[in-house]
Write an enzyme that holds these catalytic residues in place. Structure first.
Site, PDB file in Angstrom:
ATOM      1  N   ILE A 173     -29.266 -56.271 -19.638  1.00 45.69           N
ATOM      2  CA  ILE A 173     -29.892 -57.599 -20.173  1.00 45.69           C
ATOM      3  C   ILE A 173     -29.608 -57.476 -21.758  1.00 45.69           C
ATOM      4  CG2 ILE A 173     -32.117 -56.325 -20.439  1.00 45.69           C
ATOM      5  CD1 ILE A 173     -33.270 -59.057 -19.553  1.00 45.69           C
ATOM      6  N   GLU A 177     -30.601 -59.472 -30.519  1.00 46.51           N
ATOM      7  CA  GLU A 177     -29.644 -60.018 -31.542  1.00 46.51           C
ATOM      8  C   GLU A 177     -29.851 -59.293 -32.923  1.00 46.51           C
ATOM      9  OE1 GLU A 177     -29.392 -64.395 -29.526  1.00 46.51           O
ATOM     10  OE2 GLU A 177     -29.636 -64.382 -31.699  1.00 46.51           O
ATOM     11  N   GLY A 179     -30.343 -60.633 -35.586  1.00 44.77           N
ATOM     12  CA  GLY A 179     -31.157 -61.323 -36.319  1.00 44.77           C
ATOM     13  C   GLY A 179     -32.748 -61.529 -35.607  1.00 44.77           C
ATOM     14  N   SER A 182     -37.799 -57.552 -31.559  1.00 40.40           N
ATOM     15  CA  SER A 182     -39.094 -57.929 -30.796  1.00 40.40           C
ATOM     16  C   SER A 182     -39.415 -59.324 -30.978  1.00 40.40           C
ATOM     17  CB  SER A 182     -40.167 -56.988 -31.510  1.00 40.40           C
ATOM     18  OG  SER A 182     -39.661 -55.691 -31.279  1.00 40.40           O
ATOM     19  N   ILE A 207     -27.366 -53.212 -26.954  1.00 41.07           N
ATOM     20  CA  ILE A 207     -27.416 -53.444 -25.423  1.00 41.07           C
ATOM     21  C   ILE A 207     -27.187 -52.163 -24.599  1.00 41.07           C
ATOM     22  CG2 ILE A 207     -26.788 -54.973 -23.384  1.00 41.07           C
ATOM     23  CD1 ILE A 207     -28.429 -56.312 -26.019  1.00 41.07           C
ATOM     24  N   GLU A 294     -41.384 -53.556 -17.788  1.00 41.78           N
ATOM     25  CA  GLU A 294     -40.449 -52.559 -18.640  1.00 41.78           C
ATOM     26  C   GLU A 294     -41.350 -51.697 -19.569  1.00 41.78           C
ATOM     27  OE1 GLU A 294     -37.404 -53.447 -22.435  1.00 41.78           O
ATOM     28  OE2 GLU A 294     -38.139 -55.391 -21.394  1.00 41.78           O
ATOM     29  N   HIS A 390     -41.031 -24.162 -31.639  1.00 39.64           N
ATOM     30  CA  HIS A 390     -39.887 -23.287 -31.151  1.00 39.64           C
ATOM     31  C   HIS A 390     -39.496 -22.689 -32.620  1.00 39.64           C
ATOM     32  CE1 HIS A 390     -39.662 -24.912 -27.250  1.00 39.64           C
ATOM     33  NE2 HIS A 390     -38.622 -24.455 -26.927  1.00 39.64           N
ATOM     34  N   GLU A 419     -45.729 -51.943 -33.199  1.00 41.53           N
ATOM     35  CA  GLU A 419     -46.551 -52.741 -34.028  1.00 41.53           C
ATOM     36  C   GLU A 419     -46.957 -54.315 -33.233  1.00 41.53           C
ATOM     37  OE1 GLU A 419     -44.815 -49.557 -36.273  1.00 41.53           O
ATOM     38  OE2 GLU A 419     -43.718 -50.926 -35.040  1.00 41.53           O
TER      39      GLU A 419
END
Length: 429
Positions: A173, A177, A179, A182, A207, A294, A390, A419
């Site tokens: 999907i 982009e 620019g 979210s 992607i 999702e 560890h 956020e």
């Protein structure tokens, strides 16, 4: 519900609780779950044990056994090599499809197993337990395919879903982009109607499954004059190999090194009119319908990954010699592990609640955002603590916790940055 309670009270008066439990267990699926004798993970020997958790039953255990065997035999031994190559082989997808591990909730009429959401969650968790995030199975099965199932035409479902469930058609999907991350309303890729075709121009980045994808769901602007950008977005199905559609190089990343991640370019890319997925200019609303799942699966994988990191670290500190004993003998180490187990167990309880609500179609977008926010933040904290426990070995890439540390970091970014999750949650306050 009232009749069930009345029946229980009568039985309790005449026959005692021994008779009440079976009756209540037979009343509803939810009550069977409530009265299950299955242990919760925090009560079991390991947080990752099969056969635990009241939300599951023996059918889900069989799915888990199949998935766990698949990851242990067909993924884990080869994953370091795939991390070097930056991609997993297509043959792995076909193997997963043959085992019924792709498109788990897709109905049988479209080639899927037709199992419930809980079964899909088992697959998310087993990949989290394996710590091998190269195969983009969840993106394909539980992010992309629901768009086609819920919003596609019958022709589109028949064209894509059987191959997707078989592992012969891999999907991706394309939202993000250069620019617009979210903020989906910042998308600038356009799709303009030209006769009986759509012409797409623009680019996408980050992607997942971008190199392997045979079909990509592309988000583009179709109404350039819409008063709000959200009112002018649409979804499209673009086949790999379509003229005007090209892929950039496989991007190099901090983590998830075996998962192919690409830039996608659309230069006068012409697709048929029937490649529109869902309704024209309703793409944003379709996205809002599917995004909660999702975010839920990202949270579910985060909790599972945290559980696995904890168990690997438990084994390490019980075998690592230090100061004349084992590392676990140090109180500060034991107390840190106690903190981690408590935090993970609390997260597990909330996540299971969210999974059940989603199964019942009652999970709200705010709860999904809470699940993603809390679980992925926890995942990173646990990974950081496990690296510290560890010591120097935790900084070596060959160690599970080192890879887990870098792989966990992106969880707080994709699927909507945390956020943004806070802002979405705050709207319900």
């Amino acid at each position: 519900m009232l009749l069930v309670v009345q029946r229980i009270l009568v039985l309790q008066q005449h026959q005692g609780m021994r008779a009440v439990l079976p009756t209540l267990a037979q009343s509803t699926h939810g009550y069977r779950r409530f009265l299950s004798t299955r242990e919760e993970p925090c009560q079991s020997e390991k947080l990752t044990d099969i056969g635990t958790r009241r939300i599951f039953d023996s059918d889900h255990d069989m799915v888990r056994e199949t998935a766990r065997k698949f990851f242990h035999e067909s993924v884990i031994p080869f994953h370091p090599q795939w991390e070097e190559e930056g991609i997993v082989p297509r043959s792995l997808w076909k193997e997963a499809g043959t085992l019924g591990l792709l498109g788990i909730p897709i109905p049988e009429e479209y080639g899927g197993p037709g199992f419930d959401t809980l079964s899909a969650a088992v697959m998310w968790e087993e990949q989290g337990y394996s710590g091998c995030f190269g195969p983009g199975f969840s993106i394909h099965s539980d992010i992309v395919l629901p768009y086609i199932l819920h919003h596609g035409t019958e022709e589109q479902k028949q064209k894509y879903l059987p191959g997707a469930c078989a592992g012969t058609t891999i999907s991706a999907i394309a939202m993000t982009e250069p620019g617009a991350g979210s903020d989906l309303q910042g998308i600038s890729t356009t799709a303009i109607r030209d006769g009986d075709e759509w012409v797409i121009n623009g680019s996408k980045t980050f992607i997942s499954n971008g190199q392997l994808a045979d079909v990509v769901v592309v988000v583009a602007k179709t109404d350039l004059n819409a008063k709000r950008a959200a009112h002018g977005l649409s979804l499209f199905l673009v086949d790999g190999g379509t003229s005007g559609f090209s892929r950039g190089s496989n991007l190099k990343k901090m983590g998830l090194k075996a998962q192919d991640t690409s830039e996608l370019f659309f230069d006068n890319c012409r697709i048929p009119i029937n490649a529109l997925l869902g309704e024209e200019n309703k793409g944003f609303y379709h996205l809002m319908q599917e995004l909660p799942q999702e975010r839920l699966l990202l949270g579910a994988m985060g909790v599972a990954h945290a559980e696995s990191l904890f168990e690997v670290t438990r084994d390490y500190i019980n075998n690592r010699d230090a100061f004349g004993g084992k590392l676990f003998d140090l109180q500060t180490v034991r107390h840190k592990m106690a903190e981690l187990k408590t935090e993970i167990s609390v997260a597990r309880a909330f996540m299971d609640q969210c999974i059940v609500l989603h199964q019942e179609k009652r999970l709200t977008p705010q709860m999904a955002s809470m699940a993603k926010l809390h679980s992925t933040e926890l995942e990173s904290r646990v990974a950081d603590a496990c690296v510290q426990l560890h010591g120097g070995y935790g900084y070596m890439s060959e160690y599970f916790v080192s890879r887990g540390y870098v792989d966990a970091r992106v969880q707080r970014i994709y699927g909507g940055a945390n956020e943004v999750m806070k802002e979405l949650i705050s709207r319900s306050i």
